[in-house]
Design a protein around this motif. Structure first.
Motif, mmCIF file in Angstrom:
data_model
loop_
_atom_site.group_PDB
_atom_site.id
_atom_site.type_symbol
_atom_site.label_atom_id
_atom_site.label_comp_id
_atom_site.label_asym_id
_atom_site.label_seq_id
_atom_site.Cartn_x
_atom_site.Cartn_y
_atom_site.Cartn_z
ATOM 1 N N ALA A 64 -139.908 61.901 11.293
ATOM 2 C CA ALA A 64 -140.052 60.526 10.838
ATOM 3 C C ALA A 64 -139.140 59.559 11.587
ATOM 4 N N ASP A 65 -137.983 60.031 12.081
ATOM 5 C CA ASP A 65 -137.061 59.161 12.810
ATOM 6 C C ASP A 65 -137.320 59.166 14.313
ATOM 7 N N GLY A 66 -138.434 59.759 14.737
ATOM 8 C CA GLY A 66 -138.813 59.718 16.150
ATOM 9 C C GLY A 66 -138.274 60.846 16.992
ATOM 10 N N ARG A 67 -137.559 61.791 16.393
ATOM 11 C CA ARG A 67 -137.039 62.920 17.150
ATOM 12 C C ARG A 67 -138.132 63.955 17.384
ATOM 13 N N ARG A 68 -138.089 64.585 18.526
ATOM 14 C CA ARG A 68 -138.986 65.706 18.777
ATOM 15 C C ARG A 68 -138.613 66.850 17.854
ATOM 16 N N LEU A 69 -139.587 67.498 17.257
ATOM 17 C CA LEU A 69 -139.302 68.628 16.381
ATOM 18 C C LEU A 69 -138.588 69.723 17.162
ATOM 19 N N SER A 70 -137.642 70.363 16.516
ATOM 20 C CA SER A 70 -136.899 71.448 17.153
ATOM 21 C C SER A 70 -136.687 72.561 16.143
#
Length: 336
Positions: free
Chosen positions: A265-271
């Motif tokens: 939701a905050d624009g980070r790529r999933l990791s």
């Protein structure tokens, strides 16, 4: 054992379309440094659907070069999660095949053979720079923070190399020309990149003896007969140095197709740090894979509305033309 079969080097051709009647072999090549997350699942699913919908084969390779982070227990979890998803493989880890072994940590001999061939070009040289020295001497690449090497060790004399080698083991770098490489990505279209200004002289083998990703993935895809590489958009730029390696080795490159990333939701790529979206949490939420696959297909634009589908059933709805190009934000409510 496989030995590279070198042909005359290609010119500047890159990622050709499939030849008439050519059988596609795709691959999924995860790194077992943790439990698979939703982004890994998405990439595996699209790669599998692309190859299988065209009547092709799928290969599973385990990219565990970083033995400090990659663990056998994660490999076993990965194999179990792929079985849960219904993604079957024709060749690779857990299946076998003519190109075994399928774990990169067991393929050092193959990489040595490729490195020997690259040394014949006269463009491989030892680099003794420390990480701190590299960061101090070079500006990060504008788009992804990658540090470009300034060529500090490129012109060392034999005496200087011998002197420095007595103190520390060097990395090995490939001197790249001031060339532009272009290819046609199956999903994102024409892509161009400048070798020297965007990648510089990149590492082939680290100072600790581990082979670098660019060399290993190129050598493996060539040796295993991979004809289609489907992977996340974050690896789009990596195609440029890999195509240059294919050119030097005289091997026809595969077709490349990059897919959008799944973002939080905050624009980070999933990791793999996103434990609420890793396969452990997802399998607790979804006792069977069909609802999860349906949600992913809907998010990707391949379904107009959510519908529970198995991987086999999803073959009938897969189309590169319908797959989104923009990254996909995954809100917690979407998966509820």
């Amino acid at each position: 054992l496989w030995r590279p079969r070198w042909r005359k080097p290609l010119g500047k051709a890159a990622s050709p379309a499939f030849a008439m009647g050519e059988r596609i072999k795709g691959r999924f090549a995860p790194s077992p440094s943790g439990r698979m997350h939703l982004g890994n699942v998405f990439c595996a699913l699209i790669a599998w659907l692309s190859a299988k919908s065209a009547g092709g084969e799928m290969l599973l390779r385990i990219e565990d070069l970083d033995t400090a982070r990659c663990k056998e227990e994660y490999t076993q979890m990965l194999l179990d999660d792929l079985r849960y998803l219904g993604l079957t493989f024709d060749e690779g880890e857990g299946v076998g095949g003519a190109s075994a072994p399928y774990q990169q940590s067991k393929r050092t001999e193959y990489y040595e053979a490729v490195l020997a061939r690259l040394r014949e070009t006269g463009n491989v040289y030892p680099c003794f720079c420390s990480r701190d020295e590299l960061h101090a001497a070079s500006a990060p690449h504008a788009t992804d923070g990658r540090v470009l090497y300034a060529g500090t060790c490129r012109s060392l004399t034999a005496e200087e190399i011998a002197e420095k080698s007595a103190i520390r083991s060097p990395a090995l770098r490939l001197h790249t020309p001031d060339d532009t490489v272009a290819f046609d990505d199956r999903h994102f279209g024409r892509i161009t990149g400048a070798l020297q200004s965007e990648w510089g002289d990149f590492i082939l083998r680290r100072s600790d003896g581990l082979f670098a990703y660019q060399l290993a993935v190129t050598a493996d895809d060539a040796a295993m007969g991979v004809r289609e590489v489907v992977r996340g958009r974050d690896l789009l730029s990596s195609t440029i140095p890999q195509l240059y390696l294919y050119r030097l080795l005289g091997v026809t490159p595969p077709q490349f197709a990059h897919v959008p990333l799944l973002l939080s939701a905050d624009g980070r790529r999933l990791s793999k740090r996103d434990r609420d979206l890793d396969m452990g949490a997802l399998r607790c939420r979804y006792k069977t894979p069909e609802p999860l696959i349906g949600k992913l297909l809907c998010l990707a634009g391949l379904l107009d509305r959510e519908e529970a589908l198995s991987a086999e059933e999803a073959l009938s709805v897969f189309s590169w033309d319908r797959l989104r190009t923009e990254d996909i934000v995954v809100l917690p409510s979407v998966l509820s």
